[in-house]
Design an enzyme around this catalytic site. Structure first.
Site, PDB file in Angstrom:
ATOM      1  N   HIS A 179       0.889  -1.239  -0.243  1.00  0.00           N
ATOM      2  CA  HIS A 179       0.022   0.064  -0.299  1.00  0.00           C
ATOM      3  C   HIS A 179       0.864   1.236   0.021  1.00  0.00           C
ATOM      4  CE1 HIS A 179      -3.329  -2.922   1.083  1.00  0.00           C
ATOM      5  NE2 HIS A 179      -4.068  -1.769   0.863  1.00  0.00           N
ATOM      6  N   LYS A 182      -0.419   4.903   4.341  1.00  0.00           N
ATOM      7  CA  LYS A 182      -1.357   3.835   5.160  1.00  0.00           C
ATOM      8  C   LYS A 182      -0.883   3.693   6.617  1.00  0.00           C
ATOM      9  CE  LYS A 182      -3.638  -0.451   4.856  1.00  0.00           C
ATOM     10  NZ  LYS A 182      -5.019   0.153   5.402  1.00  0.00           N
TER      11      LYS A 182
END
Ligand code: NAD
Length: 268
Positions: free
Chosen positions: A157, A161
């Protein structure tokens, strides 16, 4: 037919802005408003403009209670502490909520479950249709291949995040554990470092990578002797999550109190 009024909690976030744009462009939906974190710089700004679409004539607010009053359903992609508070508030006001926030603690999860006894709640770590198909596939494969196939899940990600492994990776692991008839917490290995020794049989291993603007990649690997099955999903736009969440909101407004997932929303 009357339009469904959908409010966006966390409308200044990456997902919040996508949600505003999707609601504004979806037939049958009306944008009820949006709230940002109290004290946020964007308070008072037009929520459409903030989302990169034309002005919609609604200013970003910070009063979640008022937004719940003005909405048939609210969508919350924020942070765990805020989501738990919003679930309690929605339960006290009798409003439906779609929750996309991940990384909830046990107590925060309980707050959501308690709220779902009073109002309908969809809670999904991933609202993409295809990820929900992948959950079904993983369950099917885990059942067929059994625990002597080593199951490893890794995800990547964007650098912003804050929780790891991703809620989706954990959901994929939970689906496999359920299919194998074992308790997820007993078999999950959430990271490895140093002299770890050989891999114990039956565990489900996780690895989390972070960097750049990656929207979300998930790899589920069943490693056997002489062959390996790899199931991979790559998200290239957050629009897939927003679309699924708006679909969930439209579905949810007619449901009785309870805790639902995308499986029910999509009829899988
Ligand atoms: P983000 O940090 O860009 O956005 C979160 C927003 O919530 C921020 O603008 C923050 O200021 C705001 N916020 C925090 N507390 C608030 C409060 N009390 N009231 C109103 N707003 C508040 O993060 P993001 O990338 O949009 O992700 C948000 C969450 O959604 C994360 O938990 C992420 O893992 C999850 N997520 C879920 C899915 C899914 O499909 N379910 C998809 C993507 C992201």
């Amino acid at each position: 037919m009357a339009e469904t009024r959908i409010g966006v909690i966390g409308c200044a976030g990456r997902m919040g802005r996508m949600l505003v744009a999707d609601i504004a462009g979806t037939e049958g939906c009306a944008l009820a408003g949006g709230v940002a974190r109290p004290g946020a710089a964007c308070l008072g700004q037009d929520i459409g403009e903030l989302a990169g679409i034309p002005r919609v004539g609604i200013a970003v607010g910070d009063n979640a209670e008022q937004l719940l009053h003005d909405s048939d359903v609210v969508v919350d992609f924020t942070m765990p502490t805020a989501t738990a508070d919003h679930a309690k508030l929605a339960a006290s006001l009798g409003k439906a909520v779609v929750i996309g926030t991940t990384g909830l603690s046990g107590a925060e999860e309980k707050a959501v479950r308690d709220a779902a006894e009073k109002v309908p709640i969809v809670w999904a770590a991933n609202t993409s249709l295809v990820i929900n198909l992948l959950l079904g596939l993983v369950q099917q494969v885990a059942q067929r291949l059994g625990p002597d196939w080593d199951l490893e899940i890794f995800e990547m990600h964007h650098k912003g995040k804050v929780d790891a492994p991703s809620g989706t990776a954990l959901a994929l692991g939970r689906a496999a554990a359920a299919a194998r008839g074992v308790g997820f917490e007993e078999v999950a290995v959430r990271g490895r470092d140093g002299i770890t020794g050989p891999r114990p049989p039956g565990v489900i291993g996780f690895a989390a990578l972070r960097g750049g603007d990656a929207v979300g990649d998930h790899h589920v690997i069943f490693a056997g002797m002489g062959e390996r099955l790899e199931l991979v999903h790559r998200a290239t736009s957050r629009a897939i999550y927003a679309k699924g969440a708006v679909r969930a909101a439209l579905w949810l407004k007619d449901q009785p109190p309870g805790l639902y997932g995308m499986k029910e929303v999509l009829g899988l």
